[in-house]
Enzyme design. Structure first.
Site, PDB file in Angstrom:
ATOM      1  N   CYS A   1       0.880  -1.188   0.000  1.00 44.08           N
ATOM      2  CA  CYS A   1       0.000   0.000   0.000  1.00 44.08           C
ATOM      3  C   CYS A   1       0.908   1.226   0.000  1.00 44.08           C
ATOM      4  O   CYS A   1       2.073   1.134  -0.382  1.00 44.08           O
ATOM      5  CB  CYS A   1      -0.972  -0.035   1.169  1.00 44.08           C
ATOM      6  SG  CYS A   1      -0.204   0.004   2.794  1.00 44.08           S
TER       7      CYS A   1
ATOM      8  N   ASN B   1       2.335   1.467   4.345  1.00 42.48           N
ATOM      9  CA  ASN B   1       2.619   0.194   5.021  1.00 42.48           C
ATOM     10  C   ASN B   1       2.329   0.281   6.524  1.00 42.48           C
ATOM     11  O   ASN B   1       3.007  -0.331   7.331  1.00 42.48           O
ATOM     12  CB  ASN B   1       4.066  -0.268   4.762  1.00 42.48           C
ATOM     13  CG  ASN B   1       4.359  -1.705   5.189  1.00 42.48           C
ATOM     14  OD1 ASN B   1       5.471  -2.028   5.579  1.00 42.48           O
ATOM     15  ND2 ASN B   1       3.387  -2.583   5.130  1.00 42.48           N
TER      16      ASN B   1
ATOM     17  N   CYS C   1      -1.393   0.788   7.357  1.00 43.07           N
ATOM     18  CA  CYS C   1      -2.833   0.488   7.492  1.00 43.07           C
ATOM     19  C   CYS C   1      -3.232  -0.750   6.693  1.00 43.07           C
ATOM     20  O   CYS C   1      -3.408  -1.837   7.248  1.00 43.07           O
ATOM     21  CB  CYS C   1      -3.686   1.681   7.054  1.00 43.07           C
ATOM     22  SG  CYS C   1      -3.467   3.162   8.059  1.00 43.07           S
ATOM     23  N   ARG C   2      -3.371  -0.604   5.377  1.00 39.10           N
ATOM     24  CA  ARG C   2      -3.954  -1.686   4.571  1.00 39.10           C
ATOM     25  C   ARG C   2      -3.051  -2.892   4.396  1.00 39.10           C
ATOM     26  O   ARG C   2      -3.475  -4.031   4.636  1.00 39.10           O
ATOM     27  CB  ARG C   2      -4.383  -1.131   3.198  1.00 39.10           C
ATOM     28  CG  ARG C   2      -5.555  -0.201   3.281  1.00 39.10           C
ATOM     29  CD  ARG C   2      -5.714   0.603   2.020  1.00 39.10           C
ATOM     30  NE  ARG C   2      -4.619   1.560   1.845  1.00 39.10           N
ATOM     31  CZ  ARG C   2      -4.496   2.392   0.831  1.00 39.10           C
ATOM     32  NH1 ARG C   2      -5.403   2.388  -0.131  1.00 39.10           N
ATOM     33  NH2 ARG C   2      -3.476   3.231   0.756  1.00 39.10           N
ATOM     34  N   SER C   3      -1.813  -2.683   3.969  1.00 39.03           N
ATOM     35  CA  SER C   3      -0.967  -3.860   3.697  1.00 39.03           C
ATOM     36  C   SER C   3      -0.563  -4.616   4.970  1.00 39.03           C
ATOM     37  O   SER C   3      -0.474  -5.853   4.930  1.00 39.03           O
ATOM     38  CB  SER C   3       0.248  -3.515   2.814  1.00 39.03           C
ATOM     39  OG  SER C   3       1.106  -2.598   3.434  1.00 39.03           O
TER      40      SER C   3
ATOM     41  N   ASP D   1      -8.466   3.892   1.258  1.00 42.90           N
ATOM     42  CA  ASP D   1      -7.463   4.295   2.245  1.00 42.90           C
ATOM     43  C   ASP D   1      -8.177   4.751   3.521  1.00 42.90           C
ATOM     44  O   ASP D   1      -8.867   5.768   3.506  1.00 42.90           O
ATOM     45  CB  ASP D   1      -6.657   5.448   1.630  1.00 42.90           C
ATOM     46  CG  ASP D   1      -5.510   5.861   2.511  1.00 42.90           C
ATOM     47  OD1 ASP D   1      -5.444   5.395   3.665  1.00 42.90           O
ATOM     48  OD2 ASP D   1      -4.673   6.648   2.038  1.00 42.90           O
TER      49      ASP D   1
HETATM   50  P1  4NP Z   1      -1.790   2.819   4.038  1.00 41.47           P
HETATM   51  O1  4NP Z   1      -2.444   4.172   4.596  1.00 41.47           O
HETATM   52  O2  4NP Z   1      -1.239   3.144   2.674  1.00 41.47           O
HETATM   53  O3  4NP Z   1      -2.929   1.875   3.986  1.00 41.47           O
HETATM   54  O4  4NP Z   1      -0.694   2.431   5.020  1.00 41.47           O
HETATM   55  C1  4NP Z   1      -1.783   5.390   4.640  1.00 41.47           C
HETATM   56  C2  4NP Z   1      -0.954   5.667   5.696  1.00 41.47           C
HETATM   57  C3  4NP Z   1      -0.322   6.895   5.758  1.00 41.47           C
HETATM   58  C4  4NP Z   1      -0.518   7.830   4.759  1.00 41.47           C
HETATM   59  C5  4NP Z   1      -1.347   7.537   3.684  1.00 41.47           C
HETATM   60  C6  4NP Z   1      -1.973   6.313   3.618  1.00 41.47           C
HETATM   61  N1  4NP Z   1       0.133   9.088   4.838  1.00 41.47           N
HETATM   62  O5  4NP Z   1      -0.136   9.947   3.984  1.00 41.47           O
HETATM   63  O6  4NP Z   1       0.963   9.297   5.741  1.00 41.47           O
END
Ligand code: 4NP
Length: 157
Positions: free
Chosen positions: A7, A10, A12-14, A122
């Site tokens: 993702c 790294n 939240c989703r992954s 997201d």
């Molecule tokens: P992820 O979510 O891609 O599912 O880990 C996010 C975590 C942090 C951010 C964006 C998406 N960020 O902009 O910091």
């Protein structure tokens, strides 16, 4: 079989996908190696987001020991399958790592909705309630992956 989930951050989703798939792998007694990574550097070395950890705990999965890392060139040699959690992630991977080995890079929700280019939303900007639907989407897709590849060796892919 070696599977990597990717993702943006790294956190939240992954990490949720890694935790869910490791749980399924254990349940199905599969000899699979599972990991996750992000396309961005913001959160390298950090634990998964507390909301993701809490949601997974609700379903008996502990992802608290994971640490964020960035996708590397070597991952394309190491892993048999690399699943992007969202379309923007897939595009980012393709632009920063051109010519990935044929068939290795896929969109995770294509395993449930083939050809529809669906993304796991997201959940980072919303509240904790956004993480539960994300967990279920990920679990459904991971179950589809187990069903599809659970009886084949990596050499077949
Ligand atoms: P992820 O979510 O891609 O599912 O880990 C996010 C975590 C942090 C951010 C964006 C998406 N960020 O902009 O910091």
């Amino acid at each position: 079989m070696k599977i990597l989930f990717v993702c943006l951050g790294n956190i939240c989703r992954s990490p949720m996908a890694e935790g869910v798939m490791k749980d399924l792998v254990q349940q199905h007694q599969l000899d699979w190696y599972i990991d996750s990574a992000g396309t961005e550097s913001y959160h390298i070395g950090q634990q998964p987001d507390g909301r993701a950890v809490k949601t997974c705990i609700k379903y008996g999965i502990n992802i608290g020991d994971q640490r964020a890392r960035k996708l590397s060139k070597k991952d394309f040699e190491t892993f048999d399958l690399i699943y992007a959690l969202a379309d923007e992630v897939l595009h980012e991977i393709k632009s920063s790592h051109p010519n990935p080995p044929q068939g290795k890079l896929k969109l995770l929700l294509d395993e449930v909705f083939p050809g529809e280019h669906r993304s796991v939303p997201d959940p980072w900007y919303g509240g904790e309630e956004g993480f539960d639907p994300v967990f279920h989407m990920i679990r459904e897709a991971c179950e589809a992956v187990v069903k599809k590849y659970g009886s084949v060796s990596s050499a077949v892919i």
